[in-house]
Design an enzyme around this catalytic site. Sequence first.
Site, PDB file in Angstrom:
ATOM      1  N   TYR A   8      46.707  42.740  30.646  1.00 30.66           N
ATOM      2  CA  TYR A   8      46.865  41.720  31.683  1.00 30.66           C
ATOM      3  C   TYR A   8      45.703  40.737  31.663  1.00 30.66           C
ATOM      4  O   TYR A   8      45.901  39.514  31.688  1.00 30.66           O
ATOM      5  CB  TYR A   8      46.968  42.405  33.039  1.00 30.66           C
ATOM      6  CG  TYR A   8      47.289  41.483  34.188  1.00 30.66           C
ATOM      7  CD1 TYR A   8      48.600  41.073  34.425  1.00 30.66           C
ATOM      8  CD2 TYR A   8      46.294  41.039  35.059  1.00 30.66           C
ATOM      9  CE1 TYR A   8      48.908  40.239  35.490  1.00 30.66           C
ATOM     10  CE2 TYR A   8      46.591  40.212  36.128  1.00 30.66           C
ATOM     11  CZ  TYR A   8      47.895  39.818  36.336  1.00 30.66           C
ATOM     12  OH  TYR A   8      48.200  38.988  37.388  1.00 30.66           O
ATOM     13  N   SER A  55      45.478  34.562  37.697  1.00 33.37           N
ATOM     14  CA  SER A  55      44.765  35.632  38.402  1.00 33.37           C
ATOM     15  C   SER A  55      43.276  35.427  38.239  1.00 33.37           C
ATOM     16  O   SER A  55      42.812  34.901  37.214  1.00 33.37           O
ATOM     17  CB  SER A  55      45.166  36.998  37.835  1.00 33.37           C
ATOM     18  OG  SER A  55      44.297  38.010  38.307  1.00 33.37           O
TER      19      SER A  55
END
Length: 302
Positions: free
Chosen positions: A188, A175
Amino acid sequence: MEYRAFGSLLLFPLHMLYLVLKAAVRLLRPPRAMELTGDTVLITGGGRGIGRHLAHEFAKQRAKKIILWGRTEKCLKETCEEVKMMGTECHYFICDVGNREEVYQQAKAVREKVGDVTILVNNAAVVHGKSLMDSDDDALLKSQHINTLGQFWTTKAFLPRMLELQNGHIVCLNSVLALSAIPGAIDYCTSKASSFAFMESLTLGLLDCPGVHATTVLPFHTSTEMFQGMKVRFPSLFPPLKPETVARKTVEAVKLNQALLLLPWTMHALVILKSILPEAALEEIHRFSGSYTCMNTFKGRT
């Protein structure tokens, strides 16, 4: 010996210039993409989201076999049937990549039932969407186990055979938050940053390993269930990526042996800005773009 070292120092900038020009030429005239017809692809988190679209895309590219790993049998079974209807052999195994022993056990089952894996796609991930103080300790551990350590276990399980065959590819669906963290997703962001470092180190370690490659994909916010409710301030300027687009671009990068892929390409500007702007300016960008508060409306799944 000193003269040789001095000569190498003088030639180094010229070599760097040559590599930059070579890369520029590759942008204008991309190399011929490889065929995937002989490959067996294993996708973690393959039952839904980007993982499901990756399975479809590899099937479109006529991969020989596709293997799906995940924790929810219903989703795995549905995706497996879809891939079979596309004419590609497909198998699924229930596996929590955060569980080391389960990964090794299922990797052995894959080799016995399906054969050698030549493309490993580490896609499985979770997000809890909370600040540090609001996060449950077990939830924080779960994120690190699945998003980061899971890649250690899957890669250790399948890479040795790839090196032996001199044929393999390790893919990481990461990401852009690995490079630019946001509030409200500390579990995350941390796990993805660790995952990025893992892949960077692994990629360098494979430079002298013929036939084995690595690809790291860093997409912007993607419209999947996992980040449902996340909002940016200017959605028309920064629209979420479609999962099918991420899947298609990922497979294209694999076929070209591309080491790093940022999606969309404008994310390269983010990397440059982080390198040259003062912290106060970066903080203002977060506030202006809405990334400072984008997780306030988060209600995705873990």
